[in-house]
Design an enzyme around this catalytic site. Structure first.
Site, PDB file in Angstrom:
ATOM      1  N   ASN A   7     -38.487  -2.564  -5.546  1.00  0.00           N
ATOM      2  CA  ASN A   7     -39.448  -3.265  -6.514  1.00  0.00           C
ATOM      3  C   ASN A   7     -39.659  -4.266  -5.780  1.00  0.00           C
ATOM      4  O   ASN A   7     -38.956  -5.446  -6.114  1.00  0.00           O
ATOM      5  CB  ASN A   7     -38.529  -3.201  -7.817  1.00  0.00           C
ATOM      6  CG  ASN A   7     -39.545  -3.552  -9.016  1.00  0.00           C
ATOM      7  OD1 ASN A   7     -40.746  -4.035  -8.983  1.00  0.00           O
ATOM      8  ND2 ASN A   7     -38.594  -4.224 -10.116  1.00  0.00           N
ATOM      9  N   ARG A  90     -40.160   1.245  -7.119  1.00  0.00           N
ATOM     10  CA  ARG A  90     -41.432   1.440  -8.041  1.00  0.00           C
ATOM     11  C   ARG A  90     -42.237   0.963  -8.487  1.00  0.00           C
ATOM     12  O   ARG A  90     -42.906   0.122  -7.871  1.00  0.00           O
ATOM     13  CB  ARG A  90     -39.757   0.667  -9.374  1.00  0.00           C
ATOM     14  CG  ARG A  90     -40.616   0.397 -10.398  1.00  0.00           C
ATOM     15  CD  ARG A  90     -39.806  -1.231 -11.398  1.00  0.00           C
ATOM     16  NE  ARG A  90     -40.598  -0.863 -13.055  1.00  0.00           N
ATOM     17  CZ  ARG A  90     -41.097  -1.861 -13.288  1.00  0.00           C
ATOM     18  NH1 ARG A  90     -40.684  -3.045 -12.368  1.00  0.00           N
ATOM     19  NH2 ARG A  90     -41.436  -1.876 -14.041  1.00  0.00           N
ATOM     20  N   HIS A 180     -41.726   0.893 -18.766  1.00  0.00           N
ATOM     21  CA  HIS A 180     -40.768   1.559 -19.501  1.00  0.00           C
ATOM     22  C   HIS A 180     -39.992   3.098 -19.086  1.00  0.00           C
ATOM     23  O   HIS A 180     -38.668   3.462 -19.244  1.00  0.00           O
ATOM     24  CB  HIS A 180     -40.126   0.827 -19.978  1.00  0.00           C
ATOM     25  CG  HIS A 180     -39.519  -0.412 -21.153  1.00  0.00           C
ATOM     26  ND1 HIS A 180     -39.573  -0.955 -21.701  1.00  0.00           N
ATOM     27  CD2 HIS A 180     -39.587  -0.875 -19.305  1.00  0.00           C
ATOM     28  CE1 HIS A 180     -39.385  -2.618 -21.091  1.00  0.00           C
ATOM     29  NE2 HIS A 180     -39.318  -2.444 -19.961  1.00  0.00           N
ATOM     30  N   ARG A 241     -43.253 -12.234 -25.355  1.00  0.00           N
ATOM     31  CA  ARG A 241     -44.349 -11.391 -25.397  1.00  0.00           C
ATOM     32  C   ARG A 241     -44.644 -11.340 -26.998  1.00  0.00           C
ATOM     33  O   ARG A 241     -43.256 -10.735 -28.417  1.00  0.00           O
ATOM     34  CB  ARG A 241     -44.835 -10.145 -25.011  1.00  0.00           C
ATOM     35  CG  ARG A 241     -45.040 -10.366 -22.933  1.00  0.00           C
ATOM     36  CD  ARG A 241     -45.025  -8.769 -23.199  1.00  0.00           C
ATOM     37  NE  ARG A 241     -44.156  -8.176 -20.732  1.00  0.00           N
ATOM     38  CZ  ARG A 241     -44.185  -7.643 -20.640  1.00  0.00           C
ATOM     39  NH1 ARG A 241     -43.539  -6.613 -21.318  1.00  0.00           N
ATOM     40  NH2 ARG A 241     -43.393  -7.667 -19.399  1.00  0.00           N
ATOM     41  N   GLU A 386     -32.644   2.411 -13.646  1.00  0.00           N
ATOM     42  CA  GLU A 386     -34.057   2.979 -13.572  1.00  0.00           C
ATOM     43  C   GLU A 386     -34.132   3.253 -12.119  1.00  0.00           C
ATOM     44  O   GLU A 386     -34.365   4.131 -11.230  1.00  0.00           O
ATOM     45  CB  GLU A 386     -35.069   1.711 -13.742  1.00  0.00           C
ATOM     46  CG  GLU A 386     -35.226   1.643 -15.187  1.00  0.00           C
ATOM     47  CD  GLU A 386     -35.614   0.663 -15.392  1.00  0.00           C
ATOM     48  OE1 GLU A 386     -37.714   0.215 -15.857  1.00  0.00           O
ATOM     49  OE2 GLU A 386     -35.127   0.078 -15.924  1.00  0.00           O
TER      50      GLU A 386
END
Ligand code: ADP
Length: 402
Positions: A7, A90, A180, A241, A386
């Protein structure tokens, strides 16, 4: 077969080396402050944790540091890079181009590059990571891109379109993409297994709640809606956020405060949400503690998060005309007992029967069922993975070309 999962961020590189024989993580870690005069390297293996301060001027140098430590010294786990069969990356934004994980070719790199406008912080970094891998591993090791939003590519257009002039969709591909996806795909697959059902036969709502959070509705084995949008900013309040707000708030504040687009983005992404409401706390644990101690703003942030999650779940139950199971995952979903209890109890009216005894048992990577055996709607905590999903896709695609 050993798969390296990568990643790559703009100044970081996270990695996991997974032995697919038993799906065991044999090494994992991170290179941080890539590009800075002093970087930080970390490696965890079954022997323990190794850290060093080391300058890595770019991602290629970061990979060389990873390579050195995986193959040499006290913490080595392999004799040479030849033991690594394939690499999975990713990739945050696959746009409407990539609907599934894809073998990386020059054309795919160009495709990922063409989507940089939609993910300016992520896609350029992923390309650097892919190119650095090519330099260090050579062309013979297959590399696979696993897109964060590919799982959401099944959304129907009434779910992914925004109510703005159609020409902006045509001109800039502005639409809901969701994120996601790899996590929602993993936990939905695991949930179906736990229930002993085919994913195609159940209506699921998966809640990935972490610093960044999203909720996804899955029906007939397909995502039909998800809370994140063009970017990960949409949805409900997150650590820093805002989640979805009246769009006029943005133009109002730009006018009043004189913000540029970049400044607006910074406020909405880094200073809003739980952090903005509470006045400086974004970690769910701090919020829960402060709220318990009587901090009213922390209490408000907590209540907003719970309320907005409840609204999303409720709206997805309406969208799917029912639900068979709700899944919690991500740092908050896997750990926050009060949040899970609140959400479960608020859905009693549609058939969720909460099992309070089981709630404390699902924590720190341990999953569990939060619904009582006779609950009409099932509720599970399923720790996400993941990296494993990326490794599985990479294995499957690599096996076809090797
Ligand atoms: P990211 O989105 O960065 O991957 P994570 O999925 O790791 O984030 O989730 C981080 C969040 O999980 C933080 O808000 C953290 O407070 C929360 N969290 C971790 N442990 C607990 C806990 N025991 N109780 C409540 N929240 C927790």
């Amino acid at each position: 077969m050993k798969i390296l999962v990568i990643n790559a961020g703009s100044s970081s590189l996270k990695y996991q080396l997974i032995d697919m024989n038993g799906e065991v993580v044999i090494a994992k870690g991170i290179c941080e402050r890539v590009g800075a005069p002093e970087g930080h390297f970390e490696l965890k293996t079954e022997k323990g944790k190794y850290e060093e301060t080391v300058a890595m001027s770019n991602h290629t140098e970061a990979f060389l540091v990873v390579k050195k430590n995986l193959t040499e010294g006290e913490y080595k786990v392999i004799d040479s890079l030849d033991e690594i069969t394939a690499i999975g990356h990713r990739v945050v934004q696959g746009g409407s181009i990539y609907k599934e994980s894809t073998l990386i070719t020059d054309e795919v790199i160009a495709g990922i590059e063409s989507l940089c406008d939609l993910a300016p912080l992520h896609n350029p970094a992923h390309i650097q990571g892919i190119n650095a891998c090519r330099e260090v591993f050579g062309d013979k090791v297959p590399q696979v891109a696993v897109f964060d939003n590919a799982f959401h590519s099944t959304m129907p257009e009434e779910a992914y379109m925004f109510g703005i002039p159609y020409e902006y969709y045509e001109k800039y591909q502005i639409r809901r993409y969701g994120f996601h996806g790899t996590s929602h795909r993993y936990v939905s697959g695991e949930c179906a297994k736990i229930m002993g059902k085919d994913l195609k036969d159940i209506k699921l709502i998966t809640c990935h709640l972490g610093n960044g959070s999203s909720i996804t509705a899955i029906k007939d084995g397909k995502v039909i809606d998800t809370s994140m949008g063009l970017t990960p900013l949409d949805g409900f309040v997150m650590g820093t956020r805002s989640g979805g707000i009246d769009p006029s708030v943005v133009t109002f504040l730009q006018e009043k405060e004189g913000w540029t687009p970049a400044e607006t983005n910074a406020v909405l992404n880094k200073k809003s949400g739980i952090y903005g409401i509470s006045g400086g706390m974004s970690d769910d644990r701090d919020i829960l503690k402060a709220a318990d101690e009587g901090n009213e703003r922390a209490e408000l942030a907590k209540k907003m998060l719970w309320y907005q999650i409840r609204k999303y779940i409720g709206s997805y139950i309406a969208a799917m005309q029912g639900v068979d199971a709700i899944v919690f995952t991500g740092g908050i979903g896997e750990n926050s007992q009060p949040l899970r209890q609140n959400i479960c109890e608020s859905f009693e009216y549609i058939g969720v029967k909460f099992n309070a005894e089981e709630n404390p048992k699902a924590i720190r990577g341990v999953g569990g069922e939060l619904s009582a055996p006779d609950s009409k709607v099932k509720v599970y905590v399923i720790p996400t993975n993941e990296e494993l999903m990326i490794a599985r896709d990479t294995k499957e695609i690599a096996e076809k070309v090797l």
